[in-house]
Design an enzyme around this catalytic site. Structure first.
Site, PDB file in Angstrom:
ATOM      1  N   GLU A 196      22.762 -49.911  -9.648  1.00  9.37           N
ATOM      2  CA  GLU A 196      22.337 -51.239 -10.106  1.00  9.37           C
ATOM      3  C   GLU A 196      23.068 -51.708 -11.362  1.00  9.37           C
ATOM      4  O   GLU A 196      23.349 -52.901 -11.505  1.00  9.37           O
ATOM      5  CB  GLU A 196      20.820 -51.279 -10.331  1.00  9.37           C
ATOM      6  N   HIS A 202       7.383 -50.013  -6.574  1.00  8.72           N
ATOM      7  CA  HIS A 202       7.954 -51.000  -5.653  1.00  8.72           C
ATOM      8  C   HIS A 202       7.086 -52.258  -5.553  1.00  8.72           C
ATOM      9  O   HIS A 202       7.144 -52.954  -4.548  1.00  8.72           O
ATOM     10  CB  HIS A 202       8.111 -50.410  -4.250  1.00  8.72           C
TER      11      HIS A 202
END
Lengths: 341, 336
Positions: free
Chosen positions: A75, A144
């Site tokens: 990322e 999440h």
């Protein structure tokens, strides 16, 4: 700059097209890519697989591997790729899949993308769009499911949008890509399959302009993202009791359109702010403070906030359901505000 | 922006150590050395706010690499970025004005020493965050290929930065995407105050490149010609679409991590410093130029004197420049 006049009204006729939230996003992205050759998409599983939420379906077929790039799971390098490419005149769309993953690349978002124009003395712009999926409700648990908009809205140089339905998802996505600043588009996971009327042509929704989703005279509910739908449902329930709720969707949380809220509060004299993120340090605190600063004399009750408890998002469905604010809690909050009069 | 025109001489196209290349490398190194030593004096005199991370000792790396680049090639730099900026051609005036926090500075007084940049010369930023410029260089290389230009991107970083995740992510990303990037590690043996032996178990940082399928080369970072030759080869390779390369330049930092005054708690020996200074990059190049007849002492001295004059002019310019207007505090937070 996009303006409100570019936003087509939703056709109320029988022929009006319904589209899902995720397909509306996909359509807006595809149209923005057709509009500007400099727009490309990079992310994990975005090209060959089409994105874990089908956000990028069919885009590889149309735009090819030059403009649809599958990257390693990295990322920081992914956002950095976007920052460098944006500084060199491209308009990258980088996808972070789940919002929780921004912890891995916050330096690139906060210290690089957000500050580059300022620290370079204005000599460069960073027209970077970061797309990601936020929110609880899928049993995806604490790593999440988060809504971290307050982290990002706190950083000068960033913009943050939270579309509440398919129409808004398409319009805000197009505006994010057209904008010359780094913009984070927070798509809500629970809303991905929800449908609404979506015009076929490309349109942008102005960043920093709130939308009054329902007009009412008794209470103002400022709702973020998925909470807009819950607030509208609560308003229906309260209407049966003779309570008229005004629902305001800021659409963009940075920059935040406070004027629309102030004007509403001056009419209703009561305000409730609801978001999915934890209440402590959330945007509800900022909105409440600004309303009290600007419209204290119009308030008949303290600004009420509804958000999640100060806990990670739980996994067990019964706990998760209790964690996320819903229409019942919003309706109850409105009644509490009215009881003070 | 016309006033930001490059003051440095045109870069040579040749990849050999022709007389022109040697004189170009010499001038770039002298410019860095004098810029930095004057900045150090200004800091000691209390004239400069903020921090100052001096590049003195490492000049051969910036000079050698930059002499192999074009203006449209992009670089990202470090918190020790003055040398890269000077070598890339950022003007003395705008650099000193930035150190002084003046509105005429390279970043309008918003960046300071650690963040000097000039995008018109392909400098995509010095950076206050160790390792952060590395993925940004990869993005610049991506943009070059996307736009079908043959420019390359170079990321400078230290040995310490290769312990940061951004380095590893960016190296792997550049390798799998076969992007035209040069990873230039200026190994000065210290991550801030911690010696290399305590922050990694490798002797050669270049060994890390192999993990990403990336070729690497180790060069003497005190030999500007060697750095330049290695870079010319790596740039040619990248321009030809053969992907990234890693260059490790073994070099040394004469001053401390920050500032100009000696530390109360020494972390390295004076003997070590003296040994490196005995192989000073500028001295080595001058000796070589004089020995093979590339230049006369008078010609080399002329470079020093011209540079001193330019620096005196730039400092006077900076000191006469206005401070930023506080009414413009929010300038450039957003575009549009």
């Amino acid at each position: 700059m996009t303006t409100i006049t570019e936003t087509p009204a939703v056709d109320q006729g029988a022929a009006a097209r319904q589209l899902s939230y995720v397909k509306a996003f996909n359509e807006g992205l595809a149209q923005a890519m057709r509009e500007d050759e400099n727009v490309f998409v990079a992310g994990e599983d975005v090209a060959g697989y089409g994105g874990v939420f089908r956000m990028f379906d069919n885009l590889l077929d149309e735009f090819g591997p030059r403009r649809m790039i599958d990257t390693p799971i990295s990322e920081a390098a992914l956002v950095g790729l976007g920052v460098g490419a944006a500084a060199r005149g491209l308009r990258p769309v980088v996808d972070l899949m789940f919002m929780d993953f921004i912890g891995v690349c916050l330096d690139q978002i906060v210290n690089q993308a957000a500050k580059m124009k300022y620290m370079f003395g204005g000599a460069v712009s960073v027209p970077l769009t970061i797309t990601t999926a936020s929110g609880a409700g899928l049993g995806a648990a604490a790593q999440h499911s988060q809504s971290l908009e307050a982290w990002l809205a706190h950083v000068p140089g960033l913009k943050v949008v939270m579309p509440c339905d398919a129409y808004t998802a398409k319009g805000l996505t197009v505006s994010a890509i057209r904008d010359d600043n780094p913009v984070v588009v927070m798509l809500n996971k629970v809303l991905l399959g929800s449908t609404s009327e979506v015009p076929e042509e490309i349109y942008g929704i102005p960043l920093g302009q709130a939308y009054t989703a329902r007009q009412g005279s008794d209470v103002t509910v400022v709702a973020l993202g998925r909470m807009v739908g819950e607030a509208l449902a609560a308003a229906d329930e309260l209407a049966a009791e003779g309570i008229e709720v005004e629902v305001i969707d800021p659409r963009t949380v940075q920059p935040l359109d406070t004027e629309t809220m102030f004007a509403s509060v001056r009419r209703t004299n009561r305000v409730l702010v609801v978001h999915e993120a934890v209440t402590f340090g959330g945007l509800g605190a900022e909105i409440a403070a600004q309303i009290q600063d600007a419209a204290f004399d119009y308030l008949d009750a303290p600004v009420l906030r509804i958000g999640a408890p100060f806990s990670p998002v739980p996994f067990s469905p019964v706990l998760e359901k209790a964690y996320v604010p819903d229409r019942a809690r919003i309706a109850q909050g409105c009644r509490r505000l009215l009881e003070r009069a | 922006m016309a006033q930001r025109a490059s003051k440095r001489p045109a870069g040579p196209a040749a990849d050999q150590a022709s007389a022109q290349v040697v004189m170009d490398l010499h001038e770039r190194m002298v410019r860095i050395r004098l810029f930095e030593t004057e900045a150090g004096r200004l800091m000691e005199a209390g004239k400069l706010p903020g921090f100052l991370h001096l590049y003195v000792g490492q000049e051969a790396v910036a000079a050698g690499v930059m002499a192999a680049l074009r203006d449209d090639d992009q670089i990202t730099s470090t918190h020790r970025g003055h040398g890269h900026a000077v070598a890339k051609g950022v003007s003395f005036r705008h650099m000193y004005a930035e150190l002084y926090g003046r509105v005429t500075g390279a970043c309008l007084g918003r960046g300071g020493s650690m963040h000097i940049n000039d995008v018109s010369l392909g400098m995509l930023g010095a950076n206050g965050i160790v390792g952060a410029g590395i993925p940004i260089a990869v993005g610049a290389a991506f943009a070059a290929r996307y736009k079908e230009e043959d420019s390359v991107a170079v990321s400078f970083f230290g040995d310490g930065a290769t312990n940061i995740g951004s380095f590893h992510e960016a190296a792997n990303m550049a390798a799998v995407l076969r992007l035209p990037v040069l990873f230039v590690c200026e190994n000065n043996g210290y991550a801030e105050f911690t010696p290399q032996s305590k922050h990694m178990l490798l002797t050669d940082v270049a060994d890390r490149a192999a993990a990403y399928g990336m070729p690497s080369v180790i060069v003497d970072g005190m030999d500007a010609v060697a750095v330049h030759r290695a870079t010319v080869e790596a740039v040619a390779r990248a321009r030809a679409g053969e992907g990234p390369m890693f260059i490790e330049a073994k070099t040394y930092r004469y001053y401390d991590h920050q500032g100009v005054k000696g530390l109360r708690h020494p972390y390295r020996s004076q003997r070590e410093v003296d040994e490196w200074k005995a192989r000073d990059a500028i001295d080595l190049l001058e000796a070589r130029a004089l020995a093979d007849g590339t230049a006369t002492r008078a010609e080399l001295d002329d470079t020093w004197q011209r540079t001193r004059d330019a620096i005196a002019d730039a400092i006077a310019y900076a000191e006469a420049s206005p401070l930023p207007d506080t009414a413009d505090l929010l300038l450039n937070v957003y575009s549009g």
